[in-house]
Structures are given as structure tokens and as C-alpha cells.
Design a protein around this motif. Structure first.
Motif, short mmCIF file in Angstrom:
data_model
loop_
_atom_site.label_atom_id
_atom_site.label_comp_id
_atom_site.label_asym_id
_atom_site.label_seq_id
_atom_site.Cartn_x
_atom_site.Cartn_y
_atom_site.Cartn_z
N LEU A 174 37.15 -27.76 39.07
CA LEU A 174 35.88 -27.27 38.51
C LEU A 174 35.39 -26.11 39.37
N VAL A 175 35.13 -24.97 38.73
CA VAL A 175 34.62 -23.77 39.39
C VAL A 175 33.29 -23.41 38.72
N ILE A 176 32.28 -23.09 39.54
CA ILE A 176 30.94 -22.77 39.04
C ILE A 176 30.60 -21.34 39.45
N LEU A 177 30.24 -20.52 38.48
CA LEU A 177 29.71 -19.17 38.73
C LEU A 177 28.19 -19.28 38.75
N GLU A 178 27.59 -19.00 39.89
CA GLU A 178 26.15 -19.21 40.07
C GLU A 178 25.46 -17.88 40.30
N GLY A 179 24.41 -17.63 39.55
CA GLY A 179 23.65 -16.40 39.69
C GLY A 179 22.43 -16.44 38.79
N GLU A 180 21.53 -15.48 38.99
CA GLU A 180 20.30 -15.44 38.21
C GLU A 180 20.59 -14.98 36.78
N PRO A 181 19.68 -15.19 35.86
CA PRO A 181 19.92 -14.78 34.47
C PRO A 181 20.11 -13.27 34.35
N GLY A 182 21.09 -12.88 33.53
CA GLY A 182 21.34 -11.48 33.28
C GLY A 182 22.14 -10.77 34.35
N VAL A 183 22.63 -11.51 35.35
CA VAL A 183 23.35 -10.86 36.45
C VAL A 183 24.79 -10.54 36.08
N GLY A 184 25.31 -11.14 35.00
CA GLY A 184 26.66 -10.84 34.56
C GLY A 184 27.63 -12.00 34.65
N LYS A 185 27.15 -13.23 34.65
CA LYS A 185 28.04 -14.40 34.72
C LYS A 185 28.89 -14.53 33.46
#
Length: 525
Positions: free
Chosen positions: A23-34
Motif C-alpha cells: 500500500l502506497v499513499i500519496l499525501e498532499g493538500e487539495p489541488g497539489v497534483g496527486k
């Protein structure tokens, strides 16, 4: 555009997924490009002959087991031949409750009879794991889940069932999530979320830097200052792309209005907030940057409700809390977009709340500051002991008494000087009160907003510079006797001088002319 480091990490995870699940999680604020980054990972996975399934979580959830149900439904509609090749049969019949396309030809799965809810839930999870296992026998599987922070308890339990004992499965689960504070998550989903993400790898997705913004401008052939564009958008990938699209249409950055897509995005996020968090975001849009005490005073909330409102606003990515405890908008463009949606009466009301909160937390100490309605100017020393004098050392080093909370401290004189008015200079305190000096004090009272002083009494006469007011006959107090003067206010009898003031007033009839003082050497004619 950019993201070389994150893409290298995802390429390594895709290569390792062929030999075991993870399991890999891409974490970032909304709209950052996840989502854009996950799409690039899916494209590279297809080149590696992966079977790609994609689902997402919504708030509120539209159906049970939403991310897995959406992924299976999309696969059944687009690639039924792949499911047939994998050997999907009636053992996966429970999934028809989640994906109705499995009941259509050529699969034609049937819904098994209903049982008790607990048994039915476990059979549903077992059917989902059977589906993934059979698909993994044909190709490696990439399962993409967007907005994991909104997953329900049932969805998290199904993901845990898929990841259980997945070391032998060629499976990679790629999830996108926002950095939501754990206190804002529901108490039912929090333990399951911790259990699921305990062994996961988290790849942070930061905002664009000035160099990446400059590269984006060069690719789109738009002319603008990269540093200023980065300052306005905060490096947010969505905001940068929307502004560059407007610049590509021939518009200038100086005269550029907020794009409609940004305004709709901000309005949609604010509409989903709790009323307390919505009021906080609106107040902060007017105040721009406020301390926690000022925000709490402007909202009139108790501490638990205020903390909950701040955490919810931070979860949407609109608000950021700095290290000193002050809050501000994450991007200047989103703050401007929210300000454009406020009506004129609403904006005026919010401006008044901001001013009241600033005065309540930091009352002004002089007239100019009270007129400005803000904080003390830069460089002004606050009230307190002078350096080197100690806490109570010296008259000039003593700390001033603090003003009462919620009340502005007036300047010396007990009044406020209006904006733009210049009070008259302070006159010396000593010396005779001449008519010219009295007129000056009247002018000073007019400027400062006080009631003017009464003009000098016409009976004040005498030698120049030594005017003496003679006692009026209708007053009850006795006149002071001065050497060299003869009192002629009445008959100088011994009985009148020895009687009380009240009896002396009754014995002396009032006269129309005021009493006068004459020297002994020149008696009246």
C-alpha cells in the motif's frame, strides 16, 4: 511537469509489486497534483501490462464499499473479456450487489439469497478478495483509490481484507489522501485507518517551486513573472494551471480576475463545511491573517468548537496555521475568490467583527492608534519596565497599568482627537490667566472636542496682571481681607464682622452694583 522524484519512487513500487502486495499513499493538500501523479503512474503501469482498477471515496458516501464497488463496476463494463479470462464465476456472485454489470452477459452472475447482515458482509469481502486473486493470476493489479480520507468504516475493512496476507499477490494499492488531522476523523474509522496505514509507504506531494512554475510558463508560452505567479498561487498545481490558461488567452497578470473555475472550486469546498468552520473561513478572508485569540473573539466560540472549526478548515486545504499560532489562507488566489462571493453588507459585517476582535485583544494606547483601529505602529515600545531598571526599579521604568479588557484606553485629557485634527499647543500652567490665554484654551477645547471654558468674569478688574475678583454680595462665603484695602460692601460694623456667614448675608441687603475695593489712601468721594 516536474515530479521527477515522486515518479521515480512510483516506478520502484510498480517494479516491486510484481513480487508482492503493498500500500502506497500519496499525501498532499487539495489541488497539489496527486490525481495527476496517479494518472501518470497508471499510464506507466499499463505499459508494464498491469490491470488497472480505479475508484474513489466521496463525502458523504454514495454507496457501501464505494471505492471497490466503483472499480469493479467500471472493469465489468469496459473489460468483461478480462474477467472471463480470469475465471470469474459464481463465487464472486456477492459482488453483483455492488456492481450490477456483473449480472449482464457475458458474465451473467446471479445474486445469492440474502442471509444475516454479518455473514453477508464477510461473504462480500471474501468475494472481493477472490476477484483480486484471480485477476492477479493473469496480470499484476494496480488499484487506485482517490480521497482515502473520506473512506467509510466498511470501505476500510474491505481494503484491509484485500491487503491481508498479500505478500504473495502481485498487487499495488495506490491511495491519495489529504493531510487531515487525526482529531477531525470520525471516531469509528480512526482505529481502522491507523491499522490500514501502519505498514504503508507515504510519499509526500509538495507544491510547485518557483522553478517549476517558470517551466510551466515556458511550456505554455505565456508571459508573466514567475515569482509573482508563485506568490499568488502558492505553487498549487491546480491554481497555476488555471491562471496559465487565462494568460494563454492573451490576458495580463496585472488585470487578471479570478478564474471562474477557481471560484466554483472554493464555493463548493466552503459549502461542505460546518457553519462554524464556514464562518471562520469567511472571517479570515477579510482579516487575511489573524491570531487564534482574535479569530476566537471574532467568532464568539468556546474553545472546543473553535478547535473543531480550525481543524475542519485546515482539512479542506483552504486555511493554514503557522508556527506562531496565527491562521491565514493557504493561497492568496483562493482568499480573493472567496471575497468576491461576499455581498457588500456581509463584507461590512465581517470587517466590523475583525475590528472588534483586534480592539478586544490589543486595545490602543493613544489617540492616533484608536483612530486607525489597528495595532501599535512598528518600533513603538510597549508598556513595561525599561531595560536595566528591573521590574520595579525607578519611576520611569515602572510598567503602566494595563487597560481593561475590551475597552480602548483614551489618551491624556479624557478625549479622542478626531482624524486629521491638530490640537492647539498646550499652554504653560503657571502665570496669570489673561484674556488671551483664556481664549487660547477655548480654542483648544473646540478642537479637542471638549466643552469650551467659560469666558472671564467681567468683575475681574484691578491692576494689570493682578486682577482680583471681589466677593459678590449674594454669596454665603466671606471675602478675604487683604492689607491695604478697605472693604465697602456694607457698613463695617463689628457685629456684622463677628456674625456667621449666613447671618451676615441676611443683614446685608443685596445691591445692584458689585462691591469694589479702594485703597485706604484715597477714600471714595
Amino acid at each position: 511537469m516536474g515530479r521527477e522524484e515522486e515518479l521515480r519512487a512510483l516506478d520502484g513500487e510498480l517494479a516491486a509489486a510484481e513480487f508482492g502486495g503493498k500500500l502506497v499513499i500519496l499525501e498532499g493538500e487539495p489541488g497539489v497534483g496527486k490525481t495527476r501523479l496517479a494518472s501518470e503512474a497508471a499510464r506507466r503501469a499499463l505499459k508494464r501490462q498491469f490491470t488497472v482498477l480505479a475508484g474513489r471515496c466521496t463525502d458523504p458516501a454514495r454507496k457501501a464499499y464505494e471505492p471497490v464497488a466503483g472499480a469493479v463496476e467500471r472493469l465489468a463494463r469496459t473489460s468483461p473479456a478480462l474477467l472471463l479470462r480470469a475465471g470469474i464465476d459464481q463465487q464472486c456472485g456477492q459482488l453483483v450487489r455492488l456492481a450490477p454489470s456483473l449480472a449482464a452477459p457475458p458474465l451473467s452472475l446471479e445474486v445469492p439469497p440474502a442471509t444475516e447482515p454479518v455473514s453477508e458482509r464477510y461473504q462480500l469481502m471474501a468475494a472481493a478478495r477472490t476477484l483480486i486473486e484471480r485477476l492477479a493470476t493473469v496480470r499484476p493489479v494496480l488499484l487506485i483509490i482517490d480521497d482515502l480520507q473520506w473512506a467509510t468504516l466498511e470501505s476500510l475493512q474491505m481494503l484491509s481484507a484485500l491487503m491481508w496476507d498479500s505478500d504473495a499477490l502481485p498487487l499495488l494499492v495506490l491511495a491519495m489522501s489529504r493531510p487531515v488531522p487525526v482529531e477531525s476523523a470520525p471516531s469509528q474509522t480512526l482505529p481502522e485507518l491507523h491499522k490500514l496505514t501502519a505498514d504503508a509507504r507515504v510519499i509526500p506531494v509538495p507544491a510547485f517551486g518557483p522553478g517549476e512554475v517558470s517551466d510551466a510558463l515556458a511550456q505554455s508560452r505565456a508571459r508573466a513573472d514567475a515569482e509573482r505567479l508563485h506568490r499568488i498561487t502558492g505553487g498549487n498545481a491546480f491554481l497555476v494551471s488555471e491562471v496559465i490558461r487565462e494568460l494563454g488567452a492573451g490576458k495580463d497578470l496585472d488585470a487578471l480576475a479570478v478564474p471562474d473555475s477557481v471560484t466554483r472550486m472554493v464555493t463548493a469546498r466552503v459549502a461542505q463545511l460546518h457553519p462554524d468552520a464556514r464562518d471562520l473561513v469567511s472571517l479570515l478572508a477579510v482579516g487575511e491573517r489573524m491570531d487564534s485569540a482574535e479569530l476566537r473573539g471574532g467568532l464568539d466560540l468556546d474553545e472546543p468548537r473553535f478547535v473543531a472549526a480550525v481543524e475542519e478548515a485546515m482539512g479542506t486545504g483552504l486555511v493554514t496555521m503557522l508556527d506562531n499560532g496565527s491562521c491565514r489562507f493557504s493561497h492568496e488566489l483562493t482568499r480573493t475568490a472567496l471575497c468576491t462571493t461576499l455581498s457588500a453588507p456581509r463584507a461590512a459585517l465581517l470587517h466590523g467583527r475583525v475590528a472588534d476582535a483586534l480592539l478586544a485583544t490589543d486595545p490602543p494606547r493613544d489617540a492616533d492608534q484608536a483612530v486607525r483601529g489597528g495595532r501599535p505602529p512598528a518600533g513603538r515600545r510597549r508598556a513595561g519596565p525599561r531595560p536595566g531598571t528591573g521590574e520595579r526599579g525607578g519611576r520611569r521604568g515602572r510598567a503602566r497599568r494595563p487597560a481593561r479588557a475590551g475597552r480602548a484606553r483614551p489618551p491624556r485629557g479624557g478625549h479622542l482627537v478626531p482624524a486629521g485634527a491638530r490640537p492647539a499647543p498646550r499652554l504653560p500652567r503657571r502665570g496669570p490667566r489673561t484674556p488671551r490665554r483664556a481664549a487660547g484654551r477655548v480654542r483648544q477645547g473646540d478642537v479637542a472636542g471638549r466643552a469650551p471654558r467659560r469666558p472671564p468674569h467681567p468683575a475681574r478688574r484691578g491692576r494689570p496682571g493682578q486682577g482680583v475678583r471681589a466677593p459678590r454680595p449674594d454669596r454665603h462665603r466671606r471675602a478675604r481681607r487683604r492689607p491695604g484695602l478697605l472693604h465697602l460692601g456694607g457698613p463695617p460694623t463689628a457685629s456684622a464682622s463677628r456674625c456667621s456667614p449666613r447671618r451676615a448675608r441676611s443683614s446685608t441687603p443685596p445691591t445692584s452694583a458689585p462691591a469694589r475695593c479702594w485703597p485706604r489712601s484715597s477714600p471714595p468721594s
